[in-house]
Enzyme design. Structure first.
Site, PDB file in Angstrom:
ATOM      1  N   GLU A 126       0.875  -1.184   0.000  1.00 16.46           N
ATOM      2  CA  GLU A 126       0.000   0.000   0.000  1.00 16.46           C
ATOM      3  C   GLU A 126       0.903   1.221   0.000  1.00 16.46           C
ATOM      4  OE1 GLU A 126      -2.748  -0.406   3.274  1.00 16.46           O
ATOM      5  OE2 GLU A 126      -3.872  -1.965   2.271  1.00 16.46           O
ATOM      6  N   HIS A 242      -8.365   9.663   3.748  1.00 19.20           N
ATOM      7  CA  HIS A 242      -8.038   8.590   2.801  1.00 19.20           C
ATOM      8  C   HIS A 242      -8.252   9.143   1.398  1.00 19.20           C
ATOM      9  CE1 HIS A 242      -8.002   4.789   0.686  1.00 19.20           C
ATOM     10  NE2 HIS A 242      -7.599   4.192   1.805  1.00 19.20           N
ATOM     11  N   ARG A 288      -0.324   8.682   2.118  1.00 21.19           N
ATOM     12  CA  ARG A 288      -1.705   9.159   1.956  1.00 21.19           C
ATOM     13  C   ARG A 288      -1.880  10.662   1.941  1.00 21.19           C
ATOM     14  NH1 ARG A 288      -4.929   4.897   5.587  1.00 21.19           N
ATOM     15  NH2 ARG A 288      -4.626   3.284   4.021  1.00 21.19           N
ATOM     16  N   HIS A 349     -10.637   9.572   7.501  1.00 16.70           N
ATOM     17  CA  HIS A 349     -10.447   8.124   7.602  1.00 16.70           C
ATOM     18  C   HIS A 349      -9.928   7.683   8.959  1.00 16.70           C
ATOM     19  CE1 HIS A 349      -9.704   4.096   6.197  1.00 16.70           C
ATOM     20  NE2 HIS A 349      -8.396   4.192   6.364  1.00 16.70           N
ATOM     21  N   ARG A 384      -0.473   8.464   9.512  1.00 18.51           N
ATOM     22  CA  ARG A 384      -0.332   7.019   9.702  1.00 18.51           C
ATOM     23  C   ARG A 384       0.014   6.307   8.404  1.00 18.51           C
ATOM     24  NH1 ARG A 384      -3.877   2.713   9.042  1.00 18.51           N
ATOM     25  NH2 ARG A 384      -5.499   4.170   8.411  1.00 18.51           N
TER      26      ARG A 384
END
Ligand code: SIN
Length: 532
Positions: A126, A242, A288, A349, A384
């Site tokens: 990811e 997100h 992100r 998110h 994160r």
């Protein structure tokens, strides 16, 4: 402005319940904590909805852990620190990364059926990860499968009692320590739960934004209750957006997993251009915050309300086997994800801020422990890394469960109710359209406290939220929607105040009036002063 307790109660007239350890929240962190408490101690787990209704159950992408030979703990630590943009606590990162593989093994032993490839755990990538290290289940249904296994295990544990439909209104405190909680239960209404030790694992607050991947339960109740009880909170300016939530009229802002980009999906603007190529050398797999801001700028430049995720070049069988859940939801809107571009835009998110905890999950309030999204542990810093949240819940849940059990075992064997009472002073009795204020708050947060912030908009947000707080926090509600609104407002105020103070840009907090990172002035956490 914040009252100490949301509701009136009097321990002389209340119904009481006693337990060694009270766990508030039944997501991955709460149940992992409960399962770490040895059988000779009682654990009561309370959750305000059905036990299956936690943010953890909705996790799609997976759980990050170093599991392949070509990966190392150092790589995972480095990726986490880079994403965290200078605010992670390196010792915490090291600890979580090293304890992760044993937690995955435990889940497997408890019956979690992770996806396999050639007989071994299948690993994907990811954003922000240098290696394939994300385990997943049911393709894109990781949370569902992991929670199925943990819930079964918790239900089978003889010392664990599970109460659903139980709203924790507030943490009870006496002599500067946590002694339990005031809970609301259907049919019984208020009940005082007295506990030797309390573990807070009640999740995040994504519902403070109109556009969010979070389920309706994510209303920041634990953060607000910890604040009212006098625990320290920090990092409240850092809400992660997100990059890709489904954006079609009538959809409930469904998450389109980052694992789609991990498997090679492209982001395109309305004209079909892959805008990430020019934006960042990591392209669609940049962290992100970088991708969410690039999408925001692209939407402004093209004057189009969304961008598109394109999986059409990935083999059809891969798409269908990896993303059955996304396929099903998109099909419901007439989209074939193997051919059609999926309309997406960023949405709230994951909250990096919350109750300050040490490496064992101790908060600053004696006898109160906390794990998971309700905390600021130092793992995530200002942003994160994808799939680092379930692993945080597992590692900190286990540590909290262990610590709380050890502390409870050292306390006198019997508990007694304390003479505590509270009366809400002059509550406003006139009716209030709770849904209207809630919707106004959630829309305001998107407009003024969203991906790009500045002092003018933050001041406007603060003025409106302060105004609503004046007449909403002064009421005594009798139902969940009212208490949730009070908690959302409390959390929103702390978030806005923290965003005003951090006069720099870092991680998920971007100030267009202070666009640079300022390590000299702001290479530190912003601590919210406890309310009491
Ligand atoms: C996702 O599947 O994109 C979400 C994973 C995460 O937030 O860690």
């Amino acid at each position: 402005m914040s009252p100490r307790y949301l509701v009136s109660f009097d321990s002389r007239k209340a119904i009481h319940r006693f337990t060694d350890v009270l766990v508030i929240g039944a997501g991955i962190a709460g149940l992992r904590a409960a399962l770490e408490v040895p059988p000779d101690l009682d654990v009561l787990v309370v959750t305000k909805d059905r036990i299956t209704e936690s943010n953890s159950s909705y996790a799609q992408g997976g759980i990050a852990s170093v599991l392949s030979k070509d990966d190392t703990f150092r790589n995972h630590v480095e990726d986490t620190l880079v994403a965290g943009d200078g605010l992670c606590d390196p010792e915490v990162v090291e600890m979580v990364v090293r304890e992760a593989p044993a937690e995955i093994e435990k889940l497997v032993n408890w019956g979690t059926r992770f996806d396999l490839e050639n007989g071994s755990l299948a690993l994907t990538r990811e954003g922000g990860h240098s290696h394939r290290r994300i385990v997943h289940a049911l393709g894109d249904g990781t949370g569902h499968e992991v929670m199925r296994a943990i819930i079964e295990r918790a239900k089978a544990a003889e010392n664990v009692t599970l109460w659903d439909d139980t709203f924790t209104l507030d943490l009870l405190t006496a002599d500067g320590a946590c002694v339990g909680a005031v809970c609301w239960r259907p049919g019984i209404t208020k009940e005082l739960v007295w506990a030797k030790q309390v573990v807070l694992a009640s999740g995040g607050c994504g519902m403070v934004y109109r556009e969010t991947t979070n389920p309706p339960v994510a209303t920041g109740d634990g953060m607000a209750a910890a604040y009212r009880a006098g625990a320290e909170l920090r990092d409240m300016e850092f809400m992660q957006f997100h990059p890709t939530i489904l954006y079609v009229a009538g959809s409930a802002r469904y998450l389109i997993s980052e694992a789609a980009r991990g498997e090679g999906a492209y982001l395109r603007d309305v004209h079909g251009e892959r805008f990430m190529l020019a934006d960042d050398p990591r392209h669609e797999l940049a962290p992100r915050d970088v991708v969410a801001r690039a999408i925001f700028r692209t939407m402004e430049r093209t004057q189009h309300p969304n961008v598109y995720l394109d999986l059409s070049h990935i083999p059809r069988e891969t798409v269908l086997s990896r993303f059955p859940g996304i396929n099903k939801v998109c099909k419901g809107f007439g989209l074939d994800i193997t051919k059609d571009r999926i309309p997406v835009r960023p949405g709230a998110h994951y909250m990096m801020g919350g109750a300050t905890v040490d490496a064992d999950g101790r908060t600053t309030l004696p006898n109160l422990w906390a794990a998971g999204e309700v905390t600021s542990s130092g793992l995530h810093g200002a942003n994160r890394l994808a799939s680092n949240s379930l692993i945080e819940g597992l590692v900190y849940g286990a540590r909290c469960g262990r610590g709380a059990a050890e502390a409870a075992a050292k306390m006198p064997t019997t508990l007694a109710a304390l003479p505590l009472r509270h009366a809400v002073a002059d509550p406003i009795a006139d009716p209030l359209d709770v849904a209207d204020v809630t919707n106004s708050l959630r829309a305001l947060m998107v407009r003024k406290m969203g991906i790009v912030r500045d002092r003018t908009r933050l001041d406007e947000a603060r003025t409106d939220v302060d105004f609503w707080c004046r007449y909403v926090l002064a009421r005594e509600f009798k139902d969940r929607a009212g208490w949730e609104l009070q908690n959302l407002l409390t959390v929103a105020r702390l978030m806005i105040e923290s965003a005003v103070r951090r006069t720099e840009s870092r991680g998920t907090h971007f100030r267009s009036d202070f666009p640079a990172r300022d390590d000299a002035g702001w290479g530190r956490r912003h601590v919210v002063c406890p309310a009491v």
